[in-house]
Design a protein around this motif. Structure first.
Motif, PDB file in Angstrom:
ATOM      1  N   UNK A 143     -37.041-110.683  39.471  1.00  0.00           N
ATOM      2  CA  UNK A 143     -36.694-110.175  37.787  1.00  0.00           C
ATOM      3  C   UNK A 143     -35.779-109.676  37.490  1.00  0.00           C
ATOM      4  N   UNK A 144     -35.113-109.381  38.865  1.00  0.00           N
ATOM      5  CA  UNK A 144     -33.284-108.877  37.759  1.00  0.00           C
ATOM      6  C   UNK A 144     -33.301-107.342  37.696  1.00  0.00           C
ATOM      7  N   UNK A 145     -34.378-106.684  38.499  1.00  0.00           N
ATOM      8  CA  UNK A 145     -34.799-105.103  38.359  1.00  0.00           C
ATOM      9  C   UNK A 145     -33.740-104.522  38.771  1.00  0.00           C
ATOM     10  N   UNK A 146     -32.577-103.098  38.941  1.00  0.00           N
ATOM     11  CA  UNK A 146     -31.470-102.547  39.924  1.00  0.00           C
ATOM     12  C   UNK A 146     -32.090-101.045  39.468  1.00  0.00           C
ATOM     13  N   UNK A 147     -32.804-100.491  39.684  1.00  0.00           N
ATOM     14  CA  UNK A 147     -33.354 -99.425  39.923  1.00  0.00           C
ATOM     15  C   UNK A 147     -34.464 -98.747  39.334  1.00  0.00           C
ATOM     16  N   UNK A 148     -33.816 -98.110  40.279  1.00  0.00           N
ATOM     17  CA  UNK A 148     -36.195 -96.942  39.999  1.00  0.00           C
ATOM     18  C   UNK A 148     -36.059 -95.817  39.627  1.00  0.00           C
ATOM     19  N   UNK A 149     -36.802 -95.206  38.441  1.00  0.00           N
ATOM     20  CA  UNK A 149     -36.556 -94.074  38.764  1.00  0.00           C
ATOM     21  C   UNK A 149     -38.044 -93.262  38.480  1.00  0.00           C
ATOM     22  N   UNK A 150     -37.979 -92.030  39.545  1.00  0.00           N
ATOM     23  CA  UNK A 150     -38.869 -91.395  39.113  1.00  0.00           C
ATOM     24  C   UNK A 150     -39.289 -90.072  38.941  1.00  0.00           C
ATOM     25  N   UNK A 151     -40.122 -89.921  38.622  1.00  0.00           N
ATOM     26  CA  UNK A 151     -40.788 -88.268  38.628  1.00  0.00           C
ATOM     27  C   UNK A 151     -40.244 -87.365  39.485  1.00  0.00           C
ATOM     28  N   UNK A 152     -39.293 -86.886  39.968  1.00  0.00           N
ATOM     29  CA  UNK A 152     -38.420 -86.299  41.112  1.00  0.00           C
ATOM     30  C   UNK A 152     -36.746 -85.590  40.619  1.00  0.00           C
ATOM     31  N   UNK A 153     -36.760 -84.458  41.179  1.00  0.00           N
ATOM     32  CA  UNK A 153     -35.778 -84.052  40.837  1.00  0.00           C
ATOM     33  C   UNK A 153     -34.198 -84.866  40.976  1.00  0.00           C
ATOM     34  N   UNK A 154     -33.457 -84.893  39.806  1.00  0.00           N
ATOM     35  CA  UNK A 154     -32.554 -85.975  40.360  1.00  0.00           C
ATOM     36  C   UNK A 154     -31.023 -85.188  41.526  1.00  0.00           C
ATOM     37  N   UNK A 155     -31.045 -84.446  41.978  1.00  0.00           N
ATOM     38  CA  UNK A 155     -30.071 -83.714  42.689  1.00  0.00           C
ATOM     39  C   UNK A 155     -31.025 -84.410  44.185  1.00  0.00           C
ATOM     40  N   UNK A 156     -32.551 -84.693  44.084  1.00  0.00           N
ATOM     41  CA  UNK A 156     -33.038 -84.405  45.476  1.00  0.00           C
ATOM     42  C   UNK A 156     -32.606 -86.605  45.069  1.00  0.00           C
ATOM     43  N   UNK A 157     -33.874 -86.849  44.259  1.00  0.00           N
ATOM     44  CA  UNK A 157     -33.615 -88.887  44.754  1.00  0.00           C
ATOM     45  C   UNK A 157     -32.333 -88.945  44.788  1.00  0.00           C
TER      46      UNK A 157
ATOM     47  N   UNK B 128     -31.825 -95.739  43.295  1.00  0.00           N
ATOM     48  CA  UNK B 128     -32.884 -94.511  43.139  1.00  0.00           C
ATOM     49  C   UNK B 128     -33.045 -93.633  42.911  1.00  0.00           C
ATOM     50  N   UNK B 129     -33.044 -93.236  41.636  1.00  0.00           N
ATOM     51  CA  UNK B 129     -32.596 -91.963  40.743  1.00  0.00           C
ATOM     52  C   UNK B 129     -33.981 -91.055  40.415  1.00  0.00           C
ATOM     53  N   UNK B 130     -33.577 -89.712  40.112  1.00  0.00           N
ATOM     54  CA  UNK B 130     -34.720 -88.998  39.371  1.00  0.00           C
ATOM     55  C   UNK B 130     -34.164 -87.829  38.138  1.00  0.00           C
ATOM     56  N   UNK B 131     -36.050 -88.639  37.529  1.00  0.00           N
ATOM     57  CA  UNK B 131     -35.736 -88.132  35.982  1.00  0.00           C
ATOM     58  C   UNK B 131     -35.928 -86.618  35.979  1.00  0.00           C
ATOM     59  N   UNK B 132     -36.713 -85.835  36.570  1.00  0.00           N
ATOM     60  CA  UNK B 132     -37.219 -84.502  35.749  1.00  0.00           C
ATOM     61  C   UNK B 132     -36.595 -83.129  36.353  1.00  0.00           C
ATOM     62  N   UNK B 133     -36.676 -82.100  36.092  1.00  0.00           N
ATOM     63  CA  UNK B 133     -35.657 -80.553  35.834  1.00  0.00           C
ATOM     64  C   UNK B 133     -35.697 -79.911  36.465  1.00  0.00           C
TER      65      UNK B 133
ATOM     66  N   UNK C  93     -35.348-101.338  34.970  1.00  0.00           N
ATOM     67  CA  UNK C  93     -35.532-100.024  35.183  1.00  0.00           C
ATOM     68  C   UNK C  93     -36.829-100.303  35.167  1.00  0.00           C
ATOM     69  N   UNK C  94     -37.310-100.149  36.643  1.00  0.00           N
ATOM     70  CA  UNK C  94     -38.856 -99.216  37.120  1.00  0.00           C
ATOM     71  C   UNK C  94     -39.228 -97.757  37.038  1.00  0.00           C
ATOM     72  N   UNK C  95     -40.211 -97.596  36.318  1.00  0.00           N
ATOM     73  CA  UNK C  95     -40.029 -95.657  36.140  1.00  0.00           C
ATOM     74  C   UNK C  95     -41.289 -95.845  36.454  1.00  0.00           C
ATOM     75  N   UNK C  96     -41.589 -94.563  38.080  1.00  0.00           N
ATOM     76  CA  UNK C  96     -42.570 -94.284  38.312  1.00  0.00           C
ATOM     77  C   UNK C  96     -43.165 -92.996  37.771  1.00  0.00           C
ATOM     78  N   UNK C  97     -44.257 -92.136  37.210  1.00  0.00           N
ATOM     79  CA  UNK C  97     -44.405 -91.035  37.761  1.00  0.00           C
ATOM     80  C   UNK C  97     -46.059 -90.856  37.176  1.00  0.00           C
ATOM     81  N   UNK C  98     -46.221 -90.338  37.225  1.00  0.00           N
ATOM     82  CA  UNK C  98     -47.699 -89.972  37.114  1.00  0.00           C
ATOM     83  C   UNK C  98     -48.505 -90.958  35.035  1.00  0.00           C
ATOM     84  N   UNK C  99     -49.633 -91.199  35.210  1.00  0.00           N
ATOM     85  CA  UNK C  99     -50.178 -91.624  34.201  1.00  0.00           C
ATOM     86  C   UNK C  99     -50.145 -90.700  32.905  1.00  0.00           C
ATOM     87  N   UNK C 100     -49.961 -89.105  32.903  1.00  0.00           N
ATOM     88  CA  UNK C 100     -49.817 -88.822  31.582  1.00  0.00           C
ATOM     89  C   UNK C 100     -48.287 -88.601  31.198  1.00  0.00           C
TER      90      UNK C 100
END
Length: 660
Positions: A279-293, A351-356, A496-503
């Motif tokens: 389906x042409x997705x090119x990034x996964x953004x996860x509930x993790x800190x940016x530098x670690x991801x 593979x990227x992180x969204x958290x802070x 982009x696909x995003x992975x994080x908790x339901x909440x």
């Protein structure tokens, strides 16, 4: 005052969940106060598998002041007088008799209309639950309580969806138990607790009392869900089903009901692989800190120094390390590197992180980057960020001091550093093509993260809502910045696909936290990108989970208690199916069933089963919260890469109590 219930039926289902300890007892009778209390009472009686009746109360008003009650007359021929009013206004006995006769005729008329001349249920020796749609002054309910007391019940319970805290407290002195589902403050009127508060007619009351009610557990709702259930295998829908749900969306947010369940991680990874390959997705953004991801991003795109997927995950050192250092993430990162090695540059997925949370690590990343492009700028950044080091490498210690005024100067410094980097970002990015653009973007996101983290740690000691909102606002803003960056590079819309908790990913506007002023990533994505997103959640009924007892404590393999009665997980369990998917947009009947507020479980990195109702459940309208949901009835704990003897041994099983 926030609106808590969609309508009276919704309120009744919520109230029933709070009265679950009376389920399937043979001594319980539910009485609804007409007219508005009957639809609420109907849902309560259905859920408790208890008889339902109506309890009519008519106020006896003073002839010269009808709004002032000198007493009340109620079902069963009970008359209650307010002696203070009668004596204070010197009301003659014949006046009381005349008013009582007039109101008695109206009461009898209503009972005939409502019951079709059926006799009233005998209340003597029974547990009587008196239900109304809310309490304003409480006058009608107070009269009903006095009248029911005269009929000698064994126990008297008052249950309402909404009332002021003070009114609920007053009734606790008058009856055996009071259940108030919500106590908004300030409380102005019952109707403000509902989205729809239309008048209930006599005919509606009659129909509800006469209709055959549901058996225990709400079988009709179970049948609706069972009919709409779409098969999945190991939590993964077929390619056709997943493709139909995603459609032309470019942001697919896939949640998890816990941070430590193998099936959620594995199924989410499998769906993401399909979206990347087909389906042409090119990034996964996860509930993790940016530098670690971003270290993982360098590895999967063959740009870093790490030789293996396991090495690339080693920046995830701090609690909860298992959240990303586990076998399921390792398998996905290994696959993503192999996929990228087969593709051309534009087809490589990141593979990227969204958290802070990475306050100090992100500051170090900014300084390290600037040393390679502008040593003088690096020295300025190091000096500006030095204010963060007074409390060591501990964001919470900094936050405690900053919350009391120590962070004002530091706030100015980190903002100045962000602006300085942004002014030179274009110059730095032009030096060596796409690689330089990525590294400049990486540095700017770290500078932005330092600013957000500094604010986050400062606000977390001032109130939960403000810090929660700041965190999710940062994650949504990072997602938008990543989208723009990838679109600028590729010249086409980023997917982009995003992975994080339901909440974080389920729309908060459909949950009870919205009434507290909270929002989340899922809500912001829907608002900012209407029609371009899909929100997919997971649920489970029981099993095991990797979680800790407290923040910073070792990871345990814990037993997940069977879901509580009144929860969406319990409803799904009662279908008898081990796993299934509900496409809520394609199943209007199911969306209607799940459009009312129910309990929903959320387990993060900490699981406290002994306080589970308070610690891990909230109310949500699942059909509005997600576009689709996948239920796996029994799940297992994910495997940390560092499996301790404590985790291997696991938690000793226990006997689960009936109520938590």
């Amino acid at each position: 005052m926030a609106r808590s219930f969609r309508d009276r039926s919704d309120a009744g289902r919520v109230l029933a969940g709070l009265l679950g300890h009376y389920h399937a007892r043979d001594d319980v009778i539910v009485l609804g106060l007409p007219r508005g209390g009957v639809p609420v009472a109907y849902e309560v009686a259905a859920a408790l598998d208890a008889p339902l009746d109506v309890f009519v109360v008519r106020k006896l008003g003073l002839p010269e002041h009808p709004e002032l009650a000198m007493g009340a007359i109620a079902s069963g021929g009970v008359t209650v007088l307010n002696d203070d009013v009668v004596r204070g206004h010197d009301v003659p006995a014949e006046v009381i008799r005349e008013v009582a006769e007039d109101e008695g005729r109206e009461l009898a008329r209503r009972e005939r209309v409502y019951r079709d001349d059926r006799p009233m249920i005998d209340l003597a020796g029974q547990v009587v639950i008196l239900v109304d749609d809310g309490l304003a002054t409480g006058a009608s309910m107070r009269a009903a309580v006095q009248a029911v007391r005269a009929l000698r019940p064994a126990r008297l319970v008052v249950a309402v969806p909404a009332a002021s805290a003070s009114t609920c407290a007053e009734f606790r002195r008058e009856v055996d138990e009071v259940v108030c589902a919500t106590t908004p403050s300030p409380f102005f009127a019952v109707g403000q607790a509902y989205w729809s508060f239309t008048q209930t007619s006599d005919e509606q009351v009659r129909r509800l009392l006469a209709s055959p009610r549901l058996g225990a557990g709400g079988e009709s709702e179970v049948e609706v869900v069972r009919a709409a259930a779409v098969p999945v295998e190991n939590g993964v829908p077929s390619a056709d089903v997943l493709s139909a749900i995603v459609g032309d969306a470019r942001l697919v947010l896939i949640g998890e009901a816990t941070h430590g369940t193998h099936e959620f991680y594995a199924a989410r990874a499998a769906m993401t692989r399909y979206l990347i390959e087909h389906k042409g997705f090119r990034a996964v953004a996860v509930e993790a800190d940016w530098p670690d991801a971003y270290r993982v991003n360098r590895y999967v795109r063959a740009r870093g120094d790490d030789r293996t997927a396991e090495e690339s995950l080693r920046s995830f050192k701090r609690f909860p390390a298992w959240m990303w250092r586990n076998t399921d993430v390792l398998d996905f990162v290994t696959w993503l590197r192999e996929h990228n090695d087969r593709g051309a540059g534009p087809d490589k997925a990141g593979f990227y992180g969204l958290d802070l949370y990475s306050l100090h690590r992100s500051a170090d990343e900014v300084v390290s980057y600037l040393r390679t492009v502008d040593p003088q700028a690096a020295e300025r950044a190091r000096e500006r960020y030095s204010c963060l080091d007074h409390h060591g490498d501990d964001g919470q210690a900094y936050g405690r001091a900053a919350a009391f005024g120590a962070g004002e100067e530091c706030e100015r410094q980190v903002v100045a550093q962000l602006l300085d980097l942004q002014r030179h970002a274009h110059e730095f990015a032009r030096r060596d093509g796409l690689l330089a653009e990525d590294e400049a973007f990486h540095a700017e996101r770290n500078a932005r993260l330092v600013q957000a983290a500094e604010r986050y740690y400062r606000t977390m000691f001032r109130g939960r809502v403000s810090s929660w909102n700041l965190r999710d606002e940062h994650m949504a803003e990072t997602l938008d910045a990543l989208t723009e960056h990838l679109e600028d590079q590729r010249g086409e819309p980023a997917k982009i696909v995003v992975w994080a908790h339901n909440s974080h990913l389920g729309d908060a506007a459909a949950t009870e936290v919205s009434a507290q002023g909270e929002f989340n990533v899922g809500q912001l994505v829907r608002e900012r990108h209407p029609g371009e997103s899909r929100l997919i959640g997971f649920t489970t009924y029981t099993g095991t989970v990797t979680a800790a007892d407290d923040w910073g404590a070792p990871a345990d393999r814990k037993h997940v208690r069977p879901a509580l009665r009144g929860s969406v997980e319990r409803l799904f369990h009662e279908t008898g199916q081990k796993e299934f998917l509900l496409d809520l947009a394609a199943a209007p009947n199911t969306a209607d069933v799940l459009g009312s507020a129910r309990l929903e479980r959320a387990i993060g990195v900490i699981y406290r089963p002994h306080t589970e109702r308070v610690s891990h459940y909230f109310r949500a309208r699942l059909a509005d919260q997600f576009d689709a949901v996948i239920h796996i009835d029994e799940t297992s704990a994910l495997d940390p890469l560092e499996r301790t003897a404590r985790w291997e041994e696991g938690e000793v099983p226990e006997s689960y109590p009936h109520a938590v």
